[in-house]
Design an enzyme around this catalytic site. Structure first.
Site, PDB file in Angstrom:
ATOM      1  N   ASP A  13     -34.879  48.191 -11.540  1.00  0.00           N
ATOM      2  CA  ASP A  13     -34.384  49.364 -10.807  1.00  0.00           C
ATOM      3  C   ASP A  13     -34.816  49.360  -9.345  1.00  0.00           C
ATOM      4  O   ASP A  13     -34.908  50.414  -8.716  1.00  0.00           O
ATOM      5  CB  ASP A  13     -34.841  50.674 -11.477  1.00  0.00           C
ATOM      6  CG  ASP A  13     -34.570  50.712 -12.961  1.00  0.00           C
ATOM      7  OD1 ASP A  13     -33.405  50.506 -13.341  1.00  0.00           O
ATOM      8  OD2 ASP A  13     -35.514  50.930 -13.744  1.00  0.00           O
ATOM      9  N   HIS A  41     -26.609  47.765 -12.537  1.00  0.00           N
ATOM     10  CA  HIS A  41     -26.648  47.783 -11.083  1.00  0.00           C
ATOM     11  C   HIS A  41     -25.719  48.882 -10.587  1.00  0.00           C
ATOM     12  O   HIS A  41     -24.568  48.964 -11.016  1.00  0.00           O
ATOM     13  CB  HIS A  41     -26.213  46.438 -10.504  1.00  0.00           C
ATOM     14  CG  HIS A  41     -27.226  45.361 -10.693  1.00  0.00           C
ATOM     15  ND1 HIS A  41     -26.944  44.018 -10.553  1.00  0.00           N
ATOM     16  CD2 HIS A  41     -28.539  45.419 -10.996  1.00  0.00           C
ATOM     17  CE1 HIS A  41     -28.035  43.306 -10.774  1.00  0.00           C
ATOM     18  NE2 HIS A  41     -29.002  44.135 -11.053  1.00  0.00           N
ATOM     19  N   THR A  42     -26.224  49.725  -9.706  1.00  0.00           N
ATOM     20  CA  THR A  42     -25.426  50.794  -9.123  1.00  0.00           C
ATOM     21  C   THR A  42     -25.102  50.451  -7.678  1.00  0.00           C
ATOM     22  O   THR A  42     -25.994  50.162  -6.886  1.00  0.00           O
ATOM     23  CB  THR A  42     -26.186  52.134  -9.183  1.00  0.00           C
ATOM     24  OG1 THR A  42     -26.497  52.437 -10.548  1.00  0.00           O
ATOM     25  CG2 THR A  42     -25.345  53.258  -8.601  1.00  0.00           C
ATOM     26  N   THR A 129     -33.292  49.454 -25.321  1.00  0.00           N
ATOM     27  CA  THR A 129     -32.023  50.116 -25.017  1.00  0.00           C
ATOM     28  C   THR A 129     -31.080  50.115 -26.211  1.00  0.00           C
ATOM     29  O   THR A 129     -29.998  50.693 -26.148  1.00  0.00           O
ATOM     30  CB  THR A 129     -31.318  49.411 -23.838  1.00  0.00           C
ATOM     31  OG1 THR A 129     -31.138  48.026 -24.164  1.00  0.00           O
ATOM     32  CG2 THR A 129     -32.141  49.544 -22.562  1.00  0.00           C
TER      33      THR A 129
END
Length: 430
Positions: A13, A41-42, A129
């Site tokens: 992150d 990924h943003t 996750t």
């Protein structure tokens, strides 16, 4: 521009996606070399947000080749969902701009179910996750995994491979009183998804070799962060792959003769998603303030990230492990609110001073950070466009990090937008 490996120096992150997206302007290809859709990924382009899990960040650029390397475990359904979502948003994805390694292991529903079962068995959960990544890598190591190339097989050959895989998974399911999976049903599901995946499939190692022979510029895009590495991370609270820079050669299929610059992406503070040791965590108003200002929500997990002060011990170890050439500092603006800022320079446990992270999980859980305090700046840095625009104390903070880590800061990200980037040193772009 030389070949570049981009890695995260914390627990993920750090902002690698934005960095790779920015670098893609000057590159010919981008390679994802490890992980699966457990990482996200943003990227923000003209106020529009894109969230990527499996696809390299270059997919948002025209005329760039995006490559999913053999080190990635591929969920074919997640991939097609991601492709479909991007196409709906006007992103063109075709066999000319996306290549998938024929050697990628396939993540299937049985892996996701196994992930959940194994997490329930643990006394202390690791915060998986539940994307099936660990069980898929386990099948790969045990040499029973299905791979992308198996989707080319005739039905009877594929059936035999599926049956071999299910010999293990159905035994596991039996122990949990869960109904077995029928091999014929799984074969039919795979044959149904195969035509959507196979047009993208090539021998990636050869594709990359051909690019190097043409002197093309390649970026190797890491997922997650150094201390989630299966060997070098805060075990057992780690992922199931190697996340450090040397994995780019193995998981991408490029030989060591092709020298690369290694960029280490690091936040101006520290965050972590999920469980595990976090030496500088601030379970107080400071951490809460970092969380709120940094909008620290996991891209994939949607979980709140834990926040704390910059950990120079952690960063220095990550730099050594990956051979980092230069740093990309992100989210400096989150510290704009503080009059004083702390940097962890050592740890202490049982009277012993550590300048590294001991491997013992017991010791890790009991490490006490030793801080150096520096003045804050209480001025806005968000959206700054030049180094000189930054407050004096913000520049001093950056120089302090460089001094401690003995590695220069090349870039500073000053916001989520693609072009919100200050270039301090551009030699890696030449």
């Amino acid at each position: 521009m030389t070949n570049i490996v981009v890695v995260g120096l914390q627990w993920g992150d750090e902002g690698k996606g934005k960095v790779v997206d920015w670098l893609s302007n000057n590159a010919d290809a981008v390679v994802r070399f490890q992980g699966g859709n457990n990482a996200g990924h943003t990227i923000v382009i003209q106020e529009k947000t894109y969230k990527l899990n499996l696809l390299p960040s270059s997919i948002l650029h025209n005329n760039k080749l995006s490559i999913i390397g053999n080190g990635v475990v591929l969920d074919p359904y997640a991939l097609m969902s991601e492709i479909d979502n991007l196409r709906i948003n006007g992103i063109n994805i075709n066999t000319q701009n996306l290549v998938i390694s024929e050697s990628c292991p396939l993540v299937l529903n049985i892996h996701k179910e196994a992930d959940t079962l194994f997490e329930q068995l643990r006394q202390n959960t690791i915060g998986t996750t539940n994307k099936g990544i660990g069980p898929c890598y386990a099948d790969k190591i045990s040499r029973r995994a299905l791979r992308v190339c198996d989707l080319f097989d005739k039905k009877d050959i594929l059936y035999n491979k599926v049956n071999n895989l299910l010999n293990y998974h159905n035994l596991l399911r039996q122990n949990f009183n869960i109904l077995p999976i029928e091999a014929s049903k799984l074969v039919d599901e795979l044959l149904d998804i195969a035509p959507k995946i196979l047009p993208f499939v090539k021998p990636v190692w050869k594709v990359i070799h051909d690019l190097t022979q043409q002197n093309k510029t390649i970026i190797f895009e890491g997922a997650q962060g150094t201390f989630l590495d299966i060997d070098h991370g805060t075990y057992p609270f780690v992922t199931s792959s190697n996340t450090i820079a040397p994995q780019a050669f193995v998981g991408g299929g490029i030989n060591l003769s092709h020298s690369s610059c290694v960029l280490g992406v690091i936040k101006a503070y520290t965050t972590r998603v999920g469980n595990g040791p976090f030496f500088t965590e601030q379970k107080n108003e400071i951490g809460k303030s970092m969380f709120e200002r940094g909008n620290e929500i996991g891209t994939v997990s949607n979980r709140e990230r834990r926040c704390g002060w910059f950990d120079a011990v952690l960063a220095k170890q990550a730099i050594i492990l990956s051979g980092v050439s230069g740093l990309v500092l992100t989210k400096l603006d989150v510290l704009d609110q503080f009059s004083e800022i702390k940097i962890c320079t050592q740890y202490k446990y049982d009277g012993v001073i550590y300048d590294y992270i001991p491997a013992s999980s017991y010791v890790q859980n009991n490490l006490e950070p030793i801080y150096e305090t520096v003045p804050g700046w209480k001025e806005n840095t968000f959206g700054s466009v030049t180094y000189e625009d930054l407050p004096k104390n913000a520049i001093s903070y950056i120089k302090k990090i460089e001094e401690i880590l003995k590695v220069p800061v090349y870039l500073i990200s000053t916001g989520p937008e693609r072009n919100a980037m200050i270039i301090i040193n551009d030699k890696f772009l030449k």
